[in-house]
Design a protein around this motif. Sequence first.
Motif, PDB file in Angstrom:
ATOM      1  N   PRO A  52       3.505  15.565  11.935  1.00 59.90           N
ATOM      2  CA  PRO A  52       2.176  15.852  11.396  1.00 59.90           C
ATOM      3  C   PRO A  52       1.862  17.349  11.438  1.00 59.90           C
ATOM      4  N   ARG A  53       1.000  17.776  10.546  1.00 62.47           N
ATOM      5  CA  ARG A  53       0.443  19.137  10.513  1.00 62.47           C
ATOM      6  C   ARG A  53       1.493  20.231  10.315  1.00 62.47           C
ATOM      7  N   VAL A  54       2.512  19.984   9.543  1.00 63.17           N
ATOM      8  CA  VAL A  54       3.479  21.047   9.265  1.00 63.17           C
ATOM      9  C   VAL A  54       3.642  21.216   7.761  1.00 63.17           C
ATOM     10  N   MET A  55       4.054  22.397   7.374  1.00 58.01           N
ATOM     11  CA  MET A  55       4.222  22.702   5.952  1.00 58.01           C
ATOM     12  C   MET A  55       5.466  22.019   5.389  1.00 58.01           C
ATOM     13  N   LYS A  56       5.604  22.070   4.086  1.00 56.94           N
ATOM     14  CA  LYS A  56       6.727  21.415   3.416  1.00 56.94           C
ATOM     15  C   LYS A  56       8.069  21.911   3.957  1.00 56.94           C
ATOM     16  N   GLU A  57       8.918  20.961   4.184  1.00 61.08           N
ATOM     17  CA  GLU A  57      10.238  21.248   4.732  1.00 61.08           C
ATOM     18  C   GLU A  57      11.168  21.780   3.646  1.00 61.08           C
ATOM     19  N   LYS A  58      11.978  22.779   4.008  1.00 63.59           N
ATOM     20  CA  LYS A  58      12.959  23.342   3.077  1.00 63.59           C
ATOM     21  C   LYS A  58      14.346  22.754   3.302  1.00 63.59           C
ATOM     22  N   GLY A  59      14.547  22.109   4.429  1.00 60.49           N
ATOM     23  CA  GLY A  59      15.823  21.492   4.755  1.00 60.49           C
ATOM     24  C   GLY A  59      15.828  21.081   6.212  1.00 60.49           C
ATOM     25  N   ARG A  60      16.861  20.345   6.613  1.00 64.61           N
ATOM     26  CA  ARG A  60      16.977  19.963   8.023  1.00 64.61           C
ATOM     27  C   ARG A  60      18.430  19.833   8.428  1.00 64.61           C
ATOM     28  N   TRP A  61      18.678  20.141   9.682  1.00 66.25           N
ATOM     29  CA  TRP A  61      19.998  19.981  10.290  1.00 66.25           C
ATOM     30  C   TRP A  61      19.895  18.802  11.247  1.00 66.25           C
ATOM     31  N   ILE A  62      20.788  17.840  11.099  1.00 66.80           N
ATOM     32  CA  ILE A  62      20.781  16.643  11.943  1.00 66.80           C
ATOM     33  C   ILE A  62      22.019  16.680  12.827  1.00 66.80           C
ATOM     34  N   PHE A  63      21.795  16.769  14.138  1.00 63.32           N
ATOM     35  CA  PHE A  63      22.885  16.810  15.113  1.00 63.32           C
ATOM     36  C   PHE A  63      22.913  15.497  15.882  1.00 63.32           C
ATOM     37  N   ARG A  64      24.066  14.875  15.956  1.00 62.21           N
ATOM     38  CA  ARG A  64      24.246  13.688  16.809  1.00 62.21           C
ATOM     39  C   ARG A  64      24.639  14.217  18.180  1.00 62.21           C
ATOM     40  N   THR A  65      23.771  14.043  19.176  1.00 61.25           N
ATOM     41  CA  THR A  65      24.013  14.611  20.497  1.00 61.25           C
ATOM     42  C   THR A  65      24.601  13.610  21.467  1.00 61.25           C
ATOM     43  N   GLY A  66      24.693  12.365  21.073  1.00 61.49           N
ATOM     44  CA  GLY A  66      25.264  11.319  21.905  1.00 61.49           C
ATOM     45  C   GLY A  66      25.291  10.027  21.112  1.00 61.49           C
ATOM     46  N   PRO A  67      25.797   8.955  21.685  1.00 61.33           N
ATOM     47  CA  PRO A  67      25.895   7.695  20.955  1.00 61.33           C
ATOM     48  C   PRO A  67      24.534   7.127  20.554  1.00 61.33           C
ATOM     49  N   GLU A  68      23.473   7.530  21.263  1.00 55.74           N
ATOM     50  CA  GLU A  68      22.135   6.989  21.000  1.00 55.74           C
ATOM     51  C   GLU A  68      21.081   8.082  20.909  1.00 55.74           C
ATOM     52  N   SER A  69      21.476   9.305  20.515  1.00 49.49           N
ATOM     53  CA  SER A  69      20.496  10.395  20.463  1.00 49.49           C
ATOM     54  C   SER A  69      20.833  11.419  19.393  1.00 49.49           C
ATOM     55  N   TRP A  70      19.784  12.024  18.832  1.00 50.49           N
ATOM     56  CA  TRP A  70      19.906  13.029  17.783  1.00 50.49           C
ATOM     57  C   TRP A  70      18.929  14.162  18.047  1.00 50.49           C
ATOM     58  N   LEU A  71      19.269  15.346  17.555  1.00 49.27           N
ATOM     59  CA  LEU A  71      18.373  16.494  17.525  1.00 49.27           C
ATOM     60  C   LEU A  71      18.287  16.918  16.064  1.00 49.27           C
ATOM     61  N   VAL A  72      17.058  17.053  15.544  1.00 51.44           N
ATOM     62  CA  VAL A  72      16.854  17.409  14.148  1.00 51.44           C
ATOM     63  C   VAL A  72      16.057  18.708  14.084  1.00 51.44           C
TER      64      VAL A  72
END
Length: 96
Positions: A52-72
């Motif tokens: 919420p409350r953020v400007m339009k996204e220009k892109g995203r990087w999706i990192f799989r940090t473990g079998p059940e976790s991600w950092l975006v």
Amino acid sequence: MDAGSWYVLVETNHTGQEGQNHAGAITETRPFRTREEALADAARLTQTYLKPRVMKEKGRWIFRTGPESWLVLSQRAMHRPYFRVWVAYLEQFIPS
């Protein structure tokens, strides 16, 4: 929240326009009956979840940090907010 259930948890963080870090908070909790259902939802959220409350996204990087976790990491005009997605099993709820 029911003990014995799988959950998808989303923690949001962002850096303000002056470079100030804002502490993370769990902003989503979604219950599922199975781990597989929770993993599928978590993977979908890495691509579709918008904070919420953020400007339009220009892109995203999706990192799989473990079998059940991600950092975006999200690329925006003035800052780079990020969020984490976890799949977790609720073992116990202790009421106060």
